[in-house]
Design an enzyme around this catalytic site. Structure first.
Site, short mmCIF file in Angstrom:
data_model
loop_
_atom_site.label_atom_id
_atom_site.label_comp_id
_atom_site.label_asym_id
_atom_site.label_seq_id
_atom_site.Cartn_x
_atom_site.Cartn_y
_atom_site.Cartn_z
NE ARG A 34 -4.12 -2.34 2.00
CZ ARG A 34 -4.85 -2.52 0.85
NH1 ARG A 34 -5.20 -1.56 0.02
NH2 ARG A 34 -5.54 -3.69 0.85
CG ASP A 35 1.25 5.59 -2.31
OD1 ASP A 35 1.97 5.60 -3.32
OD2 ASP A 35 1.70 6.59 -1.36
CD GLU A 105 7.92 10.87 -3.70
OE1 GLU A 105 8.25 10.14 -2.54
OE2 GLU A 105 6.86 10.95 -3.92
CG HIS A 110 6.74 3.02 -8.73
ND1 HIS A 110 7.99 3.51 -8.79
CD2 HIS A 110 5.83 3.81 -8.40
CE1 HIS A 110 7.79 4.87 -8.61
NE2 HIS A 110 6.63 5.35 -8.53
P1 DGP Z 1 5.97 8.28 -8.01
O1 DGP Z 1 5.67 9.76 -8.07
O2 DGP Z 1 5.05 7.63 -8.95
O3 DGP Z 1 7.34 7.92 -7.96
O4 DGP Z 1 5.28 7.63 -6.75
C1 DGP Z 1 5.88 7.41 -5.77
C2 DGP Z 1 4.96 6.88 -4.59
O5 DGP Z 1 5.75 6.10 -3.61
C3 DGP Z 1 4.15 7.83 -3.86
O6 DGP Z 1 2.91 7.98 -4.22
C4 DGP Z 1 4.56 7.73 -2.36
C5 DGP Z 1 4.98 6.32 -2.35
N1 DGP Z 1 6.07 6.13 -1.23
C6 DGP Z 1 7.18 6.98 -0.96
N2 DGP Z 1 7.72 6.53 -0.02
C7 DGP Z 1 7.24 5.26 0.48
C8 DGP Z 1 7.37 4.47 1.47
O7 DGP Z 1 8.34 4.46 2.28
N3 DGP Z 1 6.51 3.56 1.52
C9 DGP Z 1 5.36 3.39 0.82
N4 DGP Z 1 4.51 2.26 1.02
N5 DGP Z 1 5.09 4.17 -0.19
C10 DGP Z 1 6.19 5.15 -0.34
#
Ligand code: DGP
Length: 125
Positions: A34-35, A105, A110
């Protein structure tokens, strides 16, 4: 085309077990969790376990076994999460940000699974 994989990125650390995550699927080649900053009632990230920076890197360099495992895991998850139209769900958005203009990011390939409410148009301009 060169892809420089930085193994200090947060998803590499999750894969190494250095950071906890809320896992929803774990296969030989794919992890889904989960995000941490959900942008919809369902917001799951699906990542290959291999060191790929972007979707195009993954598509070009991953083995067919990895690609099939990733693709089928996404489909299985959409069904299990109850959002796959083919399984009676109301639908979902599958989204991969690739590179700078897309605001990627985390530099580990992903796919976002977003669902659980009407998501509106893809981009607001
Ligand atoms: P993007 O912008 O497509 O690279 O999205 C990266 C996503 O990753 C963003 O929606 C937040 C998520 N994210 C960042 N750090 C972490 C983390 O430590 N754990 C989880 N579960 N999600 C994270």
């Amino acid at each position: 085309m060169a892809y420089d994989y930085d193994d200090s990125n947060i998803f590499a650390r999750i894969l190494r077990g250095e950071i906890p995550n809320d896992t929803v699927a774990d296969t030989e080649h794919t992890l889904a969790f989960r995000d941490i900053r959900p942008q919809a009632p369902v917001h799951v990230l699906v990542i290959p376990k291999g060191a790929y920076v972007t979707y195009d890197h993954f598509a070009a360099a991953a083995s067919e076994v990895e690609i099939v495992d990733f693709t089928r895991t996404v489909a299985r998850l959409c069904t299990e999460l109850g959002v796959a139209p083919g399984a009676g769900g109301a639908g979902c958005r599958l989204l991969a940000n690739c590179g700078e203009d897309a605001h990627q990011e985390v530099p580990h390939m992903h796919l976002h699974i977003l669902a659980g409410k009407p998501l509106g148009p893809m981009l607001s301009v």
